[in-house]
Scaffold this motif. Structure first.
Motif: not given
Length: 803
Positions: A111-114, A564-569, A651-657
């Motif tokens: 999902y990494g945008g870069r 930005r990161d991706r929300s869908t593939l 590994v779906a946990n890619f967004l910070p909280e």
């Protein structure tokens, strides 16, 4: 030539204020000069897929290389080294001393945008290609600055999020590629925006404790642009240079901190010493000759580009041939029922907007202006009878107007302070003049079709658009981000639909230039859109009437881009439906995937062939045509595992909280995570077909190496990437189920048997337990063409410690 003793004496000639002045940028892309010691300014440029040079100006073109994911797919260190040397030539042509590349961050999730800027999901593959890239660039006397140190795998809240990662995972995965390039002699390293374990990277103990003290890094640590946000904490750390400048938290504040005893002057001296060492290496220090095999770049008076030296022109045939070779070497053949390579004489329906206007590069700071571009449509028209149909629209972004475009900078009461002509309505930088209040972009639009045109303006502040003297848009766009990739590269746009009549129309767009709002502005125009249903039907009809249908599917800047990161593939728009319809209409349907990272391919089993071309750079059309017609081999192997379904991604946990991002999966990323979860992906890391087949005959393991014999069982000369994975069932520590230990490329003629030697990396047989430890005993050896396929297995009795 200056040795370290000379550099120490030069540092001693400077007073505190002069030393501190050198540690912040003299401008956005250059350091400060110090004539009293013979130091000129160092010039930086973004990479990694080309050398844009300082600033953004479409009139200054560059060679556009395939994206780093494409280079990762080559698994070819020699090719990457040669491309690095080409980048050194480009840097010298543009007066650049330091190339801000390569990117050594890993593909932690798809999902990494870069991620198109990063090589791979595996640390060993990333390390080996990173070393090749750095050595190639620095062989030409230009410094490489590997980035972003460290754990910068997520773009969301990238300026502020803090990565929580245990020491073993950090050492074995994320630090490993950086350690390799430091050992190989990198002259600079860039620190990241994010934090790691409670400390922003521009003031993180890792800069000193690990990078400089433990690894012995003798180069310069440059910040990412705007990443230094404190005075004392960052200056007391291993951070050496704060970019850009001269503004920022160092300068006078740092002088005061040293005078107050909050920062040791010896720390300042070390930073200046490192800056001078870098200057000596790239030829920016007076009286310095050849340094470590490099040669001094030409000086650049006033920051302007110097005339290119003979042989370094961007159109040089050798450079273009290398880029074309890289396209074939990086193209991954995912599936083939035998239709490829194509035979001459077949009619081709070429479908998809990306066939005519491909994505040759990713979005963000790595962007540049290609010296030339060729599309697949252009390349195929020289080889076959081709009909093109876009099929579907996938990008709603406005299209910048083209030349002639006039740009003016206005002051109070519309006083003209500066004027120039540009080639495009997307203006990221222009002359900065005192008193500037408004940026104006104007053009005469050639209206080719009567109907509702979509006109747009982008930027921050008040935005207006006049058409033939009539105001059609008046909006205010507040600054809503601190991210430089958004503010300076892709500010929000506002659009309006205007009925235009065939002929010409005068467009004038204006935007206010407020404090800290950047210069980036846009004037765009798009003609009336065709009926979507008719466009879709025309593409399917063209496919049904042709011998072969080639569908190009693409991502967009809105999906894969910096900040930005991706929300869908999933592919955007109706591309999946289009591929399905074309496959039903023509059994000889070939799909070309034009993306920087993984996308879902739900129709993959219905196609005759699937090719992955990444962002292929300016020679993408020619290189892909070579592969399609068999004059080039699809030499690529996946550097990242591709999922079959979004729900399978391990590994779906890619967004910070709350600004924290936990790397709780530890060592299990990429193919390791797929193996641990016992889920079959669409295509494993390392997967890729050629135009021949291979038998793995036998293998033996010796101390530090695995020797493999294999035979080319096909009808063509071919290339195979032999991959060796290790496992250890009984261990004192938890390990991945398998991990890459080494790889080697092999080529053979039809029927030929060859032997290749795969060296096992020292990194592959050790683990971190407060220090590097190698367990006694052996490792099981898995030999095959990808991470999920074992052709030969050698039992665990084999000891693989390096010789």
């Amino acid at each position: 030539m200056h040795d370290d003793h000379d550099l120490v004496k030069l540092v001693g000639k400077l007073d505190l204020r002069a030393k501190v002045r050198l540690l912040s940028g003299g401008s956005v892309w250059r350091t400060a000069a110090e004539p009293s010691i013979g130091l000129r300014a160092l010039t930086f440029s973004d990479g990694p897929a080309g050398v844009r040079g300082p600033g953004w100006d479409e009139r200054r073109t560059s060679l556009a290389l395939p994206s780093p994911t494409a280079l990762g797919a080559t698994w070819d260190e020699d090719l990457v080294r040669r491309l690095g040397a080409l980048l050194a030539d480009e840097s010298r042509r543009k007066g650049v001393d330091v190339l801000l590349a390569p990117v050594l961050n890993l593909h932690r999730t798809p999902y990494g945008g870069r991620h198109f800027e990063c090589f791979a999901e595996d640390p060993l593959l990333t390390a080996r290609l990173g070393v090749a890239y750095v050595s190639g660039v620095q062989s030409g006397g230009v410094a490489a600055a590997p980035k972003h140190f460290v754990a910068n795998e997520t773009e969301t809240d990238r300026l502020t999020h803090d990565v929580q990662v245990d020491d073993r995972t950090l050492r074995e995965l994320y630090l490993a590629p950086f350690e390799a390039v430091v050992e190989a002699g990198a002259w600079a390293v860039m620190s990241a925006y994010n934090g790691v374990n409670g400390h922003p990277m521009s003031e993180n103990p890792l800069l000193t404790d690990v990078l400089k003290d433990e690894w012995g890094f003798d180069g310069l640590v440059v910040s990412d642009w705007g990443a230094v946000r404190t005075t004392v904490a960052s200056a007391a750390s291993g951070q050496d240079l704060s970019m850009p400048g001269p503004w920022g938290p160092w300068g006078d504040l740092l002088v005061a901190a040293v005078e107050a005893g909050e920062v040791a002057e010896s720390a300042i001296d070390d930073k200046v010493f490192r800056l001078l060492r870098l200057a000596a290496r790239v030829g920016a220090l007076e009286g310095q000759g050849d340094i470590e095999g490099g040669s001094a770049p030409e000086d650049v008076a006033g920051g302007e580009e110097f005339a290119p030296a003979e042989g370094l022109l961007p159109e040089a045939a050798s450079g273009l041939a290398l880029l074309r070779e890289a396209v074939s070497a990086s193209t991954v053949l995912l599936r083939n029922n035998g239709i490829l390579p194509l035979h001459p004489g077949r009619t081709i329906a070429l479908i998809g907007a990306g066939a005519a206007t491909p994505r040759v590069q990713g979005g963000g700071s790595s962007g540049l202006y290609p010296a030339a571009e060729n599309s697949l449509l252009d390349a195929l028209r020289t080889r076959a009878e081709v009909v093109h149909a876009p099929g579907v629209r996938i990008d709603d972004q406005p299209t910048p107007v083209r030349a002639p475009v006039q740009v003016r900078v206005l002051g109070a009461n519309d006083e003209e302070l500066f004027r120039e002509h540009r080639l495009t309505g997307r203006i990221l930088e222009t002359e900065e003049v005192p008193g500037a209040e408004v940026l104006e972009i104007s053009t005469t639009l050639h209206v080719t079709e009567t109907g509702p045109w979509r006109l747009a303006v982008a930027g921050y502040g008040r935005l207006t658009l006049d058409v033939d003297g009539t105001r059609v848009l008046d909006e205010v766009q507040p600054v809503d981000t601190d991210d430089p990739a958004v503010k300076h590269l892709r500010p929000p746009h506002h659009a309006v639909e205007v009925q235009l009549t065939e002929g010409t129309a005068e467009l004038v767009a204006r935007r206010e230039l407020g404090e800290d709002s950047g210069m980036a502005s846009l004037l765009a125009a798009d003609p009336p859109r065709p009926d979507a249903e008719q466009e879709f039907g025309a593409a399917v009809e063209a496919a049904s009437r042709s011998d072969v249908a080639i569908v190009v599917v693409s991502t967009t800047d809105a999906i894969e881009g910096e900040g930005r990161d991706r929300s869908t593939l999933a592919l955007p728009g109706e591309q999946d439906a289009l591929v399905t319809a074309v496959c039903l209409a023509n059994p000889n349907a070939i799909v070309v995937v034009n993306s920087g990272g993984p996308v879902l391919l739900p129709w993959r089993e219905d196609t005759a062939a699937v090719l992955l071309t990444w962002f292929p750079g300016q020679e993408g059309g020619n290189g892909l045509a070579d592969v399609l017609f068999g004059t080039g081999e699809p030499g690529g192997r996946l550097p990242t595992t591709w999922p079959a379904r979004e729900t399978d991604v391990p590994v779906a946990n890619f967004l910070p909280e709350d600004q924290k991002l936990g790397y709780g999966e530890g060592l299990d990323i990429g193919y390791r995570a797929w193996a641990a979860h016992d889920v079959e992906p669409a295509y494993w890391f390392g997967h890729g077909l050629g135009y021949t087949t291979w038998d793995y005959l036998d293998a033996k393991a010796e101390r530090g190496v695995v020797r493999v014999r294999l035979r080319n069982t096909g009808r063509r000369r071919g290339r195979e990437v032999v991959q060796v994975y290790l496992s250890r069932e009984e261990s004192a520590v938890r390990r991945p189920l398998r991990w890459l230990g080494g790889f080697a490329r092999v080529e053979a003629e039809p029927g030929e048997t060859v032997e290749t030697t795969v060296e096992i990396s020292a990194q592959a047989t050790r683990h971190w337990a407060g220090e590097w430890v190698t367990e006694s005993g052996g490792f099981t050896v898995h030999i095959g063409p990808d991470a999920g396929t074992t052709r030969i297995r050698l039992a665990a009795r084999h000891v693989l410690r390096p010789r």
